[in-house]
Write an enzyme that holds these catalytic residues in place. Structure first.
Site, PDB file in Angstrom:
ATOM      1  N   LYS A 106      32.798  52.851  60.519  1.00  0.00           N
ATOM      2  CA  LYS A 106      32.437  54.492  60.326  1.00  0.00           C
ATOM      3  C   LYS A 106      32.065  55.319  60.504  1.00  0.00           C
ATOM      4  O   LYS A 106      31.402  56.432  61.340  1.00  0.00           O
ATOM      5  CB  LYS A 106      32.739  54.643  58.307  1.00  0.00           C
ATOM      6  CG  LYS A 106      31.719  54.164  57.342  1.00  0.00           C
ATOM      7  CD  LYS A 106      31.152  52.882  57.018  1.00  0.00           C
ATOM      8  CE  LYS A 106      29.862  52.608  56.087  1.00  0.00           C
ATOM      9  NZ  LYS A 106      30.363  51.326  55.567  1.00  0.00           N
ATOM     10  N   GLY A 188      26.940  41.268  44.176  1.00  0.00           N
ATOM     11  CA  GLY A 188      26.775  41.739  45.423  1.00  0.00           C
ATOM     12  C   GLY A 188      27.997  42.669  45.914  1.00  0.00           C
ATOM     13  O   GLY A 188      28.083  43.774  47.290  1.00  0.00           O
ATOM     14  N   LYS A 206      31.813  58.883  56.036  1.00  0.00           N
ATOM     15  CA  LYS A 206      33.789  58.991  56.057  1.00  0.00           C
ATOM     16  C   LYS A 206      34.393  60.561  56.335  1.00  0.00           C
ATOM     17  O   LYS A 206      35.339  60.262  55.830  1.00  0.00           O
ATOM     18  CB  LYS A 206      33.738  57.261  54.845  1.00  0.00           C
ATOM     19  CG  LYS A 206      33.626  56.001  54.530  1.00  0.00           C
ATOM     20  CD  LYS A 206      33.741  55.438  53.768  1.00  0.00           C
ATOM     21  CE  LYS A 206      33.145  53.947  54.013  1.00  0.00           C
ATOM     22  NZ  LYS A 206      33.281  53.587  52.552  1.00  0.00           N
TER      23      LYS A 206
END
Length: 425
Positions: A106, A188, A206
């Protein structure tokens, strides 16, 4: 039609390993849908020693980018390096060599999309980037194909799973931002350095890509107002819930007569709005088109499995020559509609002296600046201090900021710890 197509992969991290895993596990269905085998010939990465937990039998592993760029048997390249430096150079060289490129990057597409697409067109190849927004959610391709008869007026998105997880957990547990961020890192969901996510930079990239696909307009990254979630507190989450809202980090872009307004910031979202239901690490893009009306796309916005789905979807489109128009090379320069020109409802939390006449002082300032109050709530009183929550009617950003600057100088007001825009119903 050939019975196979040669593929090269740059980047063998978690996402790259996910692509290899999906190619292996779904080999039969991919070959059936593509009408040919997708032959991953070569993977290039600086680290060839780490065990990725996937079978690389028959695949050449290399640190030399030219082993992919110079291989005439490779016609499609997947770029999963990230960033806009080394990745940009590699993508440029692949396109110049007459190879199609699929990317999930992106940042690269936000910074360099139009020039790379022009390079692709000059070399009669394609640059596809469905995975750059929303992970595995089909968002860009529908806007470029099924919705081509529409004028897309507005695009709202929850496009960062890390921040959505943090805000959801703050709402559910009452724990502060720092504690939930640590939890997200342990799971994570957040990087060791979470700046790109929690400050809104990932969502800003984005937003630029969404403007390109939805509006066909080029919006510069620096023209997208950006505000992260680090100042959101559990008190704000609790206040929002009591008033019928939840707090989300939103990507917001809109086509106006004067140009395009694009921004990323936290917002109070009414519980009646479809985006209020998007929780945890899920992503969603909600758009309003004419004549189609409102549509919402929901799913996993990141991770190896979801991203590999979008990446390989683009690869199959290239292999079968069923490509949607990218429009990246058709971007029109557009005027930026600044935040000062915007008009929004606001949530304002302030601490004031608990004495007669204070509310009159504050409301007079709002009135003088043409800021209309929709509702006012008084929370706990501590000593001689009270917390006041205001919800305004839509007000010009410039007027609101001028009012707040005046209110901050009132002797009766000790602090204004939160000012959050409210999504209009």
């Amino acid at each position: 039609m050939s019975d196979s197509v040669g593929i090269g992969l740059f980047g063998f991290g978690n996402i790259g390993a996910g692509v290899v895993r999906t190619l292996t596990q779904n080999r039969d269905i991919i070959s059936r849908n593509a009408g040919m085998a997708l032959n991953l010939r070569t993977i290039a990465d600086v680290d060839l020693e780490t065990d990725r937990g996937v079978d690389t039998t028959g695949i050449t592993l290399t640190k030399n980018k030219d082993d992919i760029i110079g291989d005439d048997a490779i016609s499609i390249v997947i770029e999963l390096i990230g960033g806009a430096t080394i990745a940009k150079t590699i993508v440029e060289q692949c396109l110049a060599a007459g190879k199609h490129v699929v990317t999930a990057n992106k940042e690269l597409m936000a910074k360099c999309g139009p020039e790379l697409a022009q390079l692709a067109a000059d070399n009669n190849v394609h640059l596809l980037y469905e995975a750059s927004v929303g992970g595995g959610i089909p968002v860009l391709t529908p806007m470029l194909t099924c919705l081509r008869a529409n004028r897309i007026n507005r695009i709202l998105g929850i496009v960062n799973g890390t921040t959505n997880y943090i805000l959801t957990q703050m709402e559910d547990t009452g724990a502060p931002f720092g504690d939930i961020l640590k939890d997200a890192q342990e799971r994570g969901y957040a990087e060791a350095d979470p700046t790109n996510d929690v400050e809104g930079y990932d969502a800003r990239y984005k937003t630029v890509v969404l403007c390109a696909a939805g509006f066909g307009k080029r919006v510069a990254i620096e023209d997208v107002y950006c505000e992260g979630i680090t100042k959101i507190t559990t008190a704000d989450m609790e206040n929002a819930a009591r008033m019928g809202y939840t707090i989300k980090l939103l990507s917001f872009s809109e086509q106006l007569e004067g140009g395009v307004a694009a921004r990323v910031h936290p917002a109070l979202v009414p519980l009646t709005h479809p985006l209020a239901t998007i929780r945890g690490v899920l992503n969603a893009v909600y758009l309003e088109g004419d004549p189609v009306g409102p549509l919402m796309f929901v799913g996993q916005g990141a991770g190896p499995a979801a991203t590999s789905s979008a990446v390989l979807g683009d690869v199959i489109a290239l292999a079968t020559n069923t490509i949607s128009a990218t429009r990246t090379d058709l971007h029109q320069q557009t005027r930026r509609v600044s935040m000062d020109e915007g008009e929004f409802p606001y949530y304002i939390r302030m601490n004031v002296q608990d004495r007669a006449g204070v509310l009159a002082e504050v409301t007079k300032v709002f009135g003088d600046k043409k800021v209309s109050i929709k509702s006012m709530h008084q929370n706990s009183v501590t000593g001689d201090s009270a917390e006041i929550i205001w919800i305004t009617h839509p007000a010009p950003e410039r007027s609101l900021q001028q009012a707040l600057a005046t209110i901050r100088n009132l002797d009766s007001v000790s602090d204004i710890p939160a000012v959050i825009r409210v999504l209009k119903d």
